[in-house]
Design a protein around this motif. Structure first.
Motif, mmCIF file in Angstrom:
data_model
loop_
_atom_site.group_PDB
_atom_site.id
_atom_site.type_symbol
_atom_site.label_atom_id
_atom_site.label_comp_id
_atom_site.label_asym_id
_atom_site.label_seq_id
_atom_site.Cartn_x
_atom_site.Cartn_y
_atom_site.Cartn_z
ATOM 1 N N ALA A 1 7.526 3.827 3.957
ATOM 2 C CA ALA A 1 8.777 3.067 4.155
ATOM 3 C C ALA A 1 8.527 1.797 4.966
ATOM 4 C CB ALA A 1 9.799 3.941 4.875
ATOM 5 N N ASN A 2 7.394 1.735 5.643
ATOM 6 C CA ASN A 2 7.110 0.598 6.535
ATOM 7 C C ASN A 2 6.873 -0.695 5.739
ATOM 8 O OD1 ASN A 2 5.346 -1.237 8.207
ATOM 9 N ND2 ASN A 2 5.800 0.358 9.707
ATOM 10 N N LYS A 3 7.714 -1.691 6.025
ATOM 11 C CA LYS A 3 7.655 -2.953 5.260
ATOM 12 C C LYS A 3 6.358 -3.723 5.499
ATOM 13 C CE LYS A 3 11.718 -2.993 3.266
ATOM 14 N NZ LYS A 3 11.659 -2.196 2.054
ATOM 15 N N ARG A 4 5.828 -3.641 6.700
ATOM 16 C CA ARG A 4 4.574 -4.362 6.981
ATOM 17 C C ARG A 4 3.415 -3.719 6.206
ATOM 18 N NH1 ARG A 4 1.702 -8.657 7.148
ATOM 19 N NH2 ARG A 4 -0.063 -8.558 8.566
ATOM 20 N N LEU A 5 3.410 -2.400 6.121
ATOM 21 C CA LEU A 5 2.375 -1.726 5.330
ATOM 22 C C LEU A 5 2.510 -2.128 3.859
ATOM 23 C CD1 LEU A 5 0.039 0.256 4.990
ATOM 24 C CD2 LEU A 5 1.706 2.124 4.910
ATOM 25 N N GLN A 6 3.747 -2.168 3.377
ATOM 26 C CA GLN A 6 3.980 -2.582 1.985
ATOM 27 C C GLN A 6 3.477 -4.004 1.766
ATOM 28 O OE1 GLN A 6 7.996 -1.944 0.593
ATOM 29 N NE2 GLN A 6 8.059 0.156 1.304
ATOM 30 N N GLU A 7 3.736 -4.859 2.757
ATOM 31 C CA GLU A 7 3.323 -6.260 2.622
ATOM 32 C C GLU A 7 1.797 -6.387 2.561
ATOM 33 O OE1 GLU A 7 4.554 -10.427 4.848
ATOM 34 O OE2 GLU A 7 4.212 -8.670 6.088
ATOM 35 N N ILE A 8 1.108 -5.697 3.479
ATOM 36 C CA ILE A 8 -0.363 -5.784 3.527
ATOM 37 C C ILE A 8 -0.969 -5.276 2.211
ATOM 38 C CG2 ILE A 8 -2.419 -4.751 4.621
ATOM 39 C CD1 ILE A 8 -0.976 -4.993 7.309
ATOM 40 N N LEU A 9 -0.486 -4.144 1.730
ATOM 41 C CA LEU A 9 -1.038 -3.591 0.480
ATOM 42 C C LEU A 9 -0.660 -4.477 -0.703
ATOM 43 C CD1 LEU A 9 -0.392 0.228 1.066
ATOM 44 C CD2 LEU A 9 -2.550 -1.010 1.304
ATOM 45 N N GLY A 10 0.541 -5.044 -0.652
ATOM 46 C CA GLY A 10 0.993 -5.946 -1.721
ATOM 47 C C GLY A 10 0.099 -7.182 -1.818
ATOM 48 N N ILE A 11 -0.252 -7.748 -0.666
ATOM 49 C CA ILE A 11 -1.120 -8.942 -0.647
ATOM 50 C C ILE A 11 -2.507 -8.591 -1.198
ATOM 51 C CG2 ILE A 11 -2.317 -10.596 0.879
ATOM 52 C CD1 ILE A 11 0.194 -10.391 2.741
ATOM 53 N N MET A 12 -3.013 -7.442 -0.754
ATOM 54 C CA MET A 12 -4.336 -7.006 -1.224
ATOM 55 C C MET A 12 -4.324 -6.878 -2.757
ATOM 56 S SD MET A 12 -5.939 -4.044 -2.349
ATOM 57 C CE MET A 12 -5.324 -2.520 -1.631
ATOM 58 N N CYS A 13 -3.267 -6.286 -3.301
ATOM 59 C CA CYS A 13 -3.175 -6.108 -4.756
ATOM 60 C C CYS A 13 -3.074 -7.460 -5.458
ATOM 61 C CB CYS A 13 -1.976 -5.242 -5.120
ATOM 62 S SG CYS A 13 -2.239 -3.519 -4.741
ATOM 63 N N GLU A 14 -2.259 -8.333 -4.910
ATOM 64 C CA GLU A 14 -2.091 -9.653 -5.518
ATOM 65 C C GLU A 14 -3.430 -10.378 -5.594
ATOM 66 O OE1 GLU A 14 1.373 -11.624 -3.814
ATOM 67 O OE2 GLU A 14 0.507 -13.517 -4.546
ATOM 68 N N ASP A 15 -4.195 -10.299 -4.509
ATOM 69 C CA ASP A 15 -5.509 -10.958 -4.442
ATOM 70 C C ASP A 15 -6.456 -10.483 -5.537
ATOM 71 O OD1 ASP A 15 -4.886 -12.507 -2.343
ATOM 72 O OD2 ASP A 15 -6.030 -11.398 -0.830
ATOM 73 N N ARG A 16 -6.310 -9.222 -5.933
ATOM 74 C CA ARG A 16 -7.239 -8.739 -6.956
ATOM 75 C C ARG A 16 -6.558 -8.576 -8.323
ATOM 76 N NH1 ARG A 16 -10.637 -5.034 -5.609
ATOM 77 N NH2 ARG A 16 -10.542 -4.048 -7.624
ATOM 78 N N GLY A 17 -5.397 -9.152 -8.477
ATOM 79 C CA GLY A 17 -4.717 -9.127 -9.770
ATOM 80 C C GLY A 17 -4.224 -7.741 -10.152
ATOM 81 N N ALA A 18 -3.936 -6.929 -9.153
ATOM 82 C CA ALA A 18 -3.452 -5.565 -9.416
ATOM 83 C C ALA A 18 -1.956 -5.492 -9.136
ATOM 84 C CB ALA A 18 -4.200 -4.584 -8.525
#
Ligand code: ATP
Ligand code: FE2
Length: 322
Positions: free
Chosen positions: A254-271
Protein backbone atom coordinates in the motif's frame (compact mmCIF):
# COMPACT_ATOMS: atom_id res chain seq x y z
CA UNK A 1 -20.13 -19.79 -9.25
CA UNK A 2 -19.93 -17.92 -5.93
CA UNK A 3 -17.28 -18.51 -3.26
CA UNK A 4 -17.08 -17.30 0.33
CA UNK A 5 -13.59 -16.96 1.81
CA UNK A 6 -12.50 -16.54 5.42
CA UNK A 7 -9.16 -14.88 6.24
CA UNK A 8 -7.74 -14.50 9.72
CA UNK A 9 -4.09 -15.56 9.72
CA UNK A 10 -3.05 -12.56 11.81
CA UNK A 11 -4.57 -9.09 12.34
CA UNK A 12 -7.54 -8.98 10.00
CA UNK A 13 -10.55 -11.22 10.40
CA UNK A 14 -12.19 -10.81 7.03
CA UNK A 15 -14.88 -12.55 5.01
CA UNK A 16 -15.20 -12.00 1.28
CA UNK A 17 -17.66 -13.27 -1.31
CA UNK A 18 -16.70 -13.30 -5.00
CA UNK A 19 -17.78 -14.68 -8.33
CA UNK A 20 -15.42 -15.16 -11.31
CA UNK A 21 -15.58 -11.47 -12.21
CA UNK A 22 -15.83 -9.37 -9.08
CA UNK A 23 -15.90 -8.99 -5.33
CA UNK A 24 -19.54 -9.08 -4.19
CA UNK A 25 -19.13 -8.58 -0.45
CA UNK A 26 -16.15 -7.82 1.80
CA UNK A 27 -16.49 -7.41 5.57
CA UNK A 28 -13.53 -6.82 7.88
CA UNK A 29 -12.96 -6.85 11.59
CA UNK A 30 -9.37 -5.82 12.24
CA UNK A 31 -7.68 -6.66 15.54
CA UNK A 32 -5.85 -3.66 16.93
CA UNK A 33 -3.53 -4.51 19.83
CA UNK A 34 -4.03 -2.37 22.94
CA UNK A 35 -0.25 -2.07 23.24
CA UNK A 36 2.81 -3.51 21.49
CA UNK A 37 2.55 -5.76 18.44
CA UNK A 38 0.18 -8.62 17.61
CA UNK A 39 -0.34 -11.05 20.51
CA UNK A 40 -1.37 -14.39 18.92
CA UNK A 41 -3.76 -15.39 21.73
CA UNK A 42 -5.36 -11.95 21.91
CA UNK A 43 -5.79 -11.91 18.13
CA UNK A 44 -7.40 -15.37 18.23
CA UNK A 45 -9.71 -14.21 21.02
CA UNK A 46 -10.70 -11.23 18.87
CA UNK A 47 -11.38 -13.50 15.87
CA UNK A 48 -13.52 -15.90 17.90
CA UNK A 49 -15.58 -13.04 19.35
CA UNK A 50 -16.02 -11.38 15.97
CA UNK A 51 -16.54 -14.23 13.48
CA UNK A 52 -20.28 -14.47 14.20
CA UNK A 53 -20.78 -10.73 13.69
CA UNK A 54 -18.77 -10.62 10.49
CA UNK A 55 -20.68 -13.57 9.00
CA UNK A 56 -23.98 -11.96 10.02
CA UNK A 57 -22.99 -8.77 8.17
CA UNK A 58 -22.02 -10.83 5.10
CA UNK A 59 -25.30 -12.76 5.10
CA UNK A 60 -27.30 -9.55 5.42
CA UNK A 61 -25.86 -8.66 1.99
CA UNK A 62 -25.98 -12.05 0.28
CA UNK A 63 -28.17 -15.04 1.04
CA UNK A 64 -26.29 -18.14 2.33
CA UNK A 65 -27.98 -20.33 -0.30
CA UNK A 66 -26.16 -18.42 -3.05
CA UNK A 67 -22.79 -19.68 -1.76
CA UNK A 68 -21.32 -22.60 -3.77
CA UNK A 69 -18.16 -23.20 -1.73
CA UNK A 70 -16.39 -22.17 1.45
CA UNK A 71 -12.68 -21.31 1.28
CA UNK A 72 -10.40 -20.53 4.23
CA UNK A 73 -6.85 -19.48 4.93
CA UNK A 74 -5.16 -22.73 5.95
CA UNK A 75 -1.72 -21.15 6.51
CA UNK A 76 0.85 -19.75 6.93
CA UNK A 77 -0.05 -17.71 9.96
CA UNK A 78 -0.46 -17.66 13.72
CA UNK A 79 -1.63 -21.08 14.96
CA UNK A 80 -4.34 -19.89 17.39
CA UNK A 81 -5.81 -17.53 14.76
CA UNK A 82 -5.74 -20.16 12.02
CA UNK A 83 -7.64 -22.59 14.24
CA UNK A 84 -10.53 -20.15 14.75
CA UNK A 85 -10.77 -19.58 10.99
CA UNK A 86 -10.61 -23.29 10.14
CA UNK A 87 -13.26 -24.17 12.74
CA UNK A 88 -15.60 -21.49 11.40
CA UNK A 89 -15.04 -22.63 7.80
CA UNK A 90 -15.66 -26.31 8.56
CA UNK A 91 -18.83 -25.48 10.47
CA UNK A 92 -20.14 -23.25 7.71
CA UNK A 93 -19.34 -25.74 4.93
CA UNK A 94 -21.09 -28.54 6.83
CA UNK A 95 -24.09 -26.36 7.65
CA UNK A 96 -24.49 -25.17 4.05
CA UNK A 97 -23.67 -28.62 2.66
CA UNK A 98 -21.02 -27.09 0.38
CA UNK A 99 -17.42 -28.05 -0.44
CA UNK A 100 -14.50 -26.75 1.62
CA UNK A 101 -11.23 -25.50 0.09
CA UNK A 102 -8.10 -24.77 2.17
CA UNK A 103 -6.08 -21.95 0.62
CA UNK A 104 -2.44 -20.93 0.97
CA UNK A 105 -2.45 -17.31 2.18
CA UNK A 106 0.62 -16.24 0.12
CA UNK A 107 -0.80 -17.79 -3.05
CA UNK A 108 -4.01 -15.83 -2.41
CA UNK A 109 -2.11 -12.53 -2.20
CA UNK A 110 -0.53 -13.29 -5.59
CA UNK A 111 -3.67 -14.62 -7.29
CA UNK A 112 -5.89 -11.72 -6.24
CA UNK A 113 -3.17 -9.38 -7.51
CA UNK A 114 -3.15 -11.08 -10.91
CA UNK A 115 -6.96 -11.16 -11.02
CA UNK A 116 -7.44 -7.47 -10.29
CA UNK A 117 -4.53 -6.09 -12.37
CA UNK A 118 -4.64 -8.53 -15.30
CA UNK A 119 -0.90 -9.17 -14.96
CA UNK A 120 -0.17 -12.37 -16.89
CA UNK A 121 3.13 -13.85 -15.80
CA UNK A 122 4.71 -11.43 -13.35
CA UNK A 123 7.51 -11.49 -10.85
CA UNK A 124 5.54 -10.96 -7.65
CA UNK A 125 6.97 -8.88 -4.83
CA UNK A 126 5.14 -10.04 -1.74
CA UNK A 127 5.79 -7.70 1.16
CA UNK A 128 3.71 -8.01 4.31
CA UNK A 129 4.16 -8.11 8.06
CA UNK A 130 5.29 -11.71 8.26
CA UNK A 131 6.63 -12.26 4.75
CA UNK A 132 8.93 -10.73 2.18
CA UNK A 133 9.39 -12.87 -0.90
CA UNK A 134 10.18 -12.53 -4.58
CA UNK A 135 8.01 -15.07 -6.37
CA UNK A 136 7.55 -16.21 -9.95
CA UNK A 137 5.81 -19.08 -11.63
CA UNK A 138 7.91 -21.83 -13.19
CA UNK A 139 5.87 -24.70 -14.62
CA UNK A 140 3.28 -25.88 -12.13
CA UNK A 141 4.62 -24.07 -9.06
CA UNK A 142 5.20 -20.58 -7.81
CA UNK A 143 8.85 -20.55 -6.78
CA UNK A 144 10.45 -18.29 -4.21
CA UNK A 145 13.53 -16.71 -5.79
CA UNK A 146 14.51 -14.54 -2.85
CA UNK A 147 13.20 -13.77 0.60
CA UNK A 148 13.94 -12.24 3.96
CA UNK A 149 16.40 -14.15 6.09
CA UNK A 150 14.88 -12.79 9.29
CA UNK A 151 11.74 -10.66 9.71
CA UNK A 152 9.25 -9.45 7.10
CA UNK A 153 9.52 -5.85 5.94
CA UNK A 154 6.17 -4.96 7.54
CA UNK A 155 7.33 -6.33 10.91
CA UNK A 156 10.55 -4.35 10.55
CA UNK A 157 8.60 -1.14 9.91
CA UNK A 158 6.18 -1.89 12.78
CA UNK A 159 9.11 -2.56 15.15
CA UNK A 160 10.80 0.71 14.29
CA UNK A 161 7.50 2.58 14.62
CA UNK A 162 6.84 1.09 18.06
CA UNK A 163 10.33 2.02 19.20
CA UNK A 164 9.60 5.61 18.24
CA UNK A 165 6.36 5.54 20.28
CA UNK A 166 3.90 5.06 17.40
CA UNK A 167 0.99 2.61 17.76
CA UNK A 168 0.59 -0.60 15.72
CA UNK A 169 0.43 -0.90 12.73
CA UNK A 170 3.33 1.41 12.04
CA UNK A 171 3.37 1.19 8.22
CA UNK A 172 0.99 4.05 7.38
CA UNK A 173 2.50 6.28 10.11
CA UNK A 174 6.08 5.71 8.94
CA UNK A 175 4.93 6.50 5.39
CA UNK A 176 3.47 9.85 6.55
CA UNK A 177 6.55 10.74 8.62
CA UNK A 178 8.88 9.83 5.75
CA UNK A 179 7.22 12.42 3.51
CA UNK A 180 8.52 15.10 5.87
CA UNK A 181 12.04 13.67 6.07
CA UNK A 182 14.91 15.33 4.24
CA UNK A 183 18.20 14.19 5.80
CA UNK A 184 19.42 10.77 4.68
CA UNK A 185 20.92 8.86 7.60
CA UNK A 186 23.22 6.09 6.46
CA UNK A 187 21.82 2.63 7.27
CA UNK A 188 23.11 -0.88 6.54
CA UNK A 189 22.01 -2.13 3.12
CA UNK A 190 21.67 -5.90 3.50
CA UNK A 191 21.18 -7.84 0.27
CA UNK A 192 22.72 -11.31 0.19
CA UNK A 193 22.41 -12.76 -3.28
CA UNK A 194 18.66 -12.78 -3.80
CA UNK A 195 17.87 -12.63 -0.09
CA UNK A 196 17.28 -9.72 2.26
CA UNK A 197 17.73 -9.03 5.94
CA UNK A 198 15.99 -6.27 7.85
CA UNK A 199 16.66 -6.72 11.56
CA UNK A 200 20.09 -5.04 11.44
CA UNK A 201 18.58 -2.09 9.58
CA UNK A 202 15.96 -1.74 12.35
CA UNK A 203 18.63 -1.80 15.07
CA UNK A 204 20.70 0.86 13.29
CA UNK A 205 17.62 3.05 12.82
CA UNK A 206 16.73 2.67 16.50
CA UNK A 207 20.23 3.90 17.41
CA UNK A 208 19.62 7.09 15.41
CA UNK A 209 16.45 7.60 17.44
CA UNK A 210 18.38 7.14 20.71
CA UNK A 211 20.91 9.67 19.44
CA UNK A 212 18.14 12.27 19.01
CA UNK A 213 17.68 12.28 15.23
CA UNK A 214 14.24 13.39 13.94
CA UNK A 215 11.59 10.68 13.47
CA UNK A 216 10.87 12.08 10.01
CA UNK A 217 14.47 11.62 8.86
CA UNK A 218 14.69 8.15 10.37
CA UNK A 219 11.44 7.07 8.68
CA UNK A 220 12.59 8.54 5.37
CA UNK A 221 16.02 6.88 5.55
CA UNK A 222 14.53 3.55 6.58
CA UNK A 223 12.08 3.54 3.68
CA UNK A 224 14.66 4.62 1.10
CA UNK A 225 17.12 1.94 2.22
CA UNK A 226 14.79 -1.03 2.60
CA UNK A 227 12.70 -0.20 -0.49
CA UNK A 228 15.88 0.03 -2.57
CA UNK A 229 16.89 -3.39 -1.28
CA UNK A 230 13.52 -4.79 -2.40
CA UNK A 231 13.84 -3.07 -5.79
CA UNK A 232 17.31 -4.53 -6.35
CA UNK A 233 16.30 -8.16 -5.87
CA UNK A 234 13.06 -7.64 -7.80
CA UNK A 235 14.97 -6.26 -10.76
CA UNK A 236 17.48 -9.10 -10.66
CA UNK A 237 14.65 -11.65 -10.66
CA UNK A 238 13.07 -9.98 -13.70
CA UNK A 239 16.40 -9.93 -15.52
CA UNK A 240 17.30 -13.55 -14.76
CA UNK A 241 13.84 -14.91 -15.49
CA UNK A 242 13.38 -12.65 -18.53
CA UNK A 243 10.00 -11.46 -17.30
CA UNK A 244 8.67 -8.00 -18.02
CA UNK A 245 5.89 -7.63 -15.47
CA UNK A 246 6.19 -6.82 -11.78
CA UNK A 247 3.28 -7.30 -9.38
CA UNK A 248 3.35 -5.78 -5.89
CA UNK A 249 1.23 -7.57 -3.23
CA UNK A 250 0.92 -7.74 0.58
CA UNK A 251 0.11 -5.06 3.15
CA UNK A 252 3.34 -3.06 2.73
CA UNK A 253 2.45 -2.76 -0.96
CA UNK A 254 0.00 0.00 0.00
CA UNK A 255 3.02 2.28 0.47
CA UNK A 256 3.08 4.89 -2.30
CA UNK A 257 6.83 5.46 -2.10
CA UNK A 258 7.47 1.73 -2.54
CA UNK A 259 5.11 1.75 -5.52
CA UNK A 260 6.95 4.74 -6.96
CA UNK A 261 10.43 3.18 -6.59
CA UNK A 262 9.34 -0.11 -8.18
CA UNK A 263 7.42 1.76 -10.87
CA UNK A 264 10.52 3.77 -11.85
CA UNK A 265 12.65 0.62 -11.91
CA UNK A 266 10.12 -1.05 -14.24
CA UNK A 267 9.88 1.98 -16.49
CA UNK A 268 13.67 2.06 -16.84
CA UNK A 269 13.71 -1.48 -18.14
CA UNK A 270 10.58 -1.25 -20.28
CA UNK A 271 8.58 -3.49 -17.96
CA UNK A 272 5.03 -3.10 -16.65
CA UNK A 273 4.31 -2.43 -13.01
CA UNK A 274 1.07 -3.58 -11.35
CA UNK A 275 -0.45 -3.06 -7.91
CA UNK A 276 -3.95 -4.20 -6.87
CA UNK A 277 -6.40 -1.81 -5.15
CA UNK A 278 -5.52 -1.02 -1.54
CA UNK A 279 -8.38 -2.99 0.07
CA UNK A 280 -7.14 -6.16 -1.68
CA UNK A 281 -3.44 -5.49 -1.03
CA UNK A 282 -3.35 -6.41 2.67
CA UNK A 283 -5.04 -9.43 4.24
CA UNK A 284 -8.66 -9.81 3.13
CA UNK A 285 -11.31 -12.51 2.70
CA UNK A 286 -11.88 -11.78 -1.00
CA UNK A 287 -8.42 -13.06 -1.94
CA UNK A 288 -9.14 -16.33 -0.14
CA UNK A 289 -12.57 -16.63 -1.79
CA UNK A 290 -11.14 -15.96 -5.26
CA UNK A 291 -8.24 -18.41 -4.88
CA UNK A 292 -10.58 -21.03 -3.41
CA UNK A 293 -12.84 -20.63 -6.43
CA UNK A 294 -9.90 -20.99 -8.82
CA UNK A 295 -8.69 -24.09 -6.99
CA UNK A 296 -12.13 -25.70 -6.83
CA UNK A 297 -12.60 -25.22 -10.57
CA UNK A 298 -9.32 -27.08 -11.07
CA UNK A 299 -10.21 -30.06 -8.95
CA UNK A 300 -9.23 -29.01 -5.45
CA UNK A 301 -11.43 -29.79 -2.48
CA UNK A 302 -10.33 -30.18 1.14
CA UNK A 303 -11.90 -33.01 3.11
CA UNK A 304 -12.70 -32.19 6.74
CA UNK A 305 -10.04 -34.69 7.90
CA UNK A 306 -7.43 -32.86 5.77
CA UNK A 307 -8.42 -29.39 6.90
CA UNK A 308 -5.94 -29.07 9.79
CA UNK A 309 -4.17 -25.72 9.98
CA UNK A 310 -0.70 -25.38 8.43
CA UNK A 311 1.19 -22.57 10.25
CA UNK A 312 4.31 -23.01 8.04
CA UNK A 313 2.55 -23.64 4.71
CA UNK A 314 4.72 -22.39 1.82
CA UNK A 315 3.54 -21.19 -1.57
CA UNK A 316 5.64 -23.75 -3.48
CA UNK A 317 3.82 -26.64 -1.78
CA UNK A 318 0.74 -25.97 -3.93
CA UNK A 319 0.52 -27.41 -7.42
CA UNK A 320 -0.79 -24.66 -9.69
CA UNK A 321 -3.19 -26.39 -12.09
CA UNK A 322 -4.53 -23.27 -13.80
P1 ATP B 1 1.18 -12.07 6.00
O1 ATP B 1 0.55 -13.18 6.75
O2 ATP B 1 0.98 -12.18 4.53
O3 ATP B 1 2.57 -11.79 6.40
P2 ATP B 1 0.15 -9.78 7.44
O4 ATP B 1 -0.56 -10.43 8.54
O5 ATP B 1 1.41 -9.14 7.73
O6 ATP B 1 0.24 -10.79 6.25
P3 ATP B 1 -0.81 -7.73 5.63
O7 ATP B 1 -2.13 -7.04 5.69
O8 ATP B 1 -0.48 -8.43 4.37
O9 ATP B 1 -0.86 -8.69 6.88
O10 ATP B 1 0.34 -6.69 5.98
C1 ATP B 1 0.33 -5.92 7.16
C2 ATP B 1 1.60 -5.09 7.20
O11 ATP B 1 1.52 -4.05 6.22
C3 ATP B 1 1.86 -4.40 8.54
O12 ATP B 1 3.18 -4.66 8.92
C4 ATP B 1 1.63 -2.93 8.22
O13 ATP B 1 2.41 -2.05 9.01
C5 ATP B 1 2.05 -2.88 6.77
N1 ATP B 1 1.53 -1.69 6.07
C6 ATP B 1 0.24 -1.33 5.92
N2 ATP B 1 0.15 -0.14 5.27
C7 ATP B 1 1.43 0.25 5.01
C8 ATP B 1 2.01 1.38 4.38
N3 ATP B 1 1.27 2.37 3.90
N4 ATP B 1 3.36 1.44 4.31
C9 ATP B 1 4.13 0.44 4.80
N5 ATP B 1 3.64 -0.64 5.40
C10 ATP B 1 2.31 -0.74 5.51
FE1 FE2 C 1 -0.94 -11.34 4.33
Amino acid sequence: MIALGIEGTAWNLSVGVVNEREVLVLENSPYIPSSGGIHPREAAQHHSEEIGNVLKRVFSKISPDKIDLVAFSQGPGLGPCLRIVATAARTLALKLGKPLVGVNHCLAHVEVGKWTTKAKNPVAVYVSGGNTQIIARRGKRYRVFGETLDIGLGNAIDKLARYMGLPHPGGPKIEELAKKGSKYLKLPYVVKGMDLSFSGVVTAAQKYYDAGERKEDIAYSFQETTFSMVAEVSERAMAFLELDELLLVGGVGANKRLQEILGIMCEDRGAKFYAPPKELMGDNGAMIAYTGLLMYKHGYETKIEDSMVLPNFRIDEVEVRW
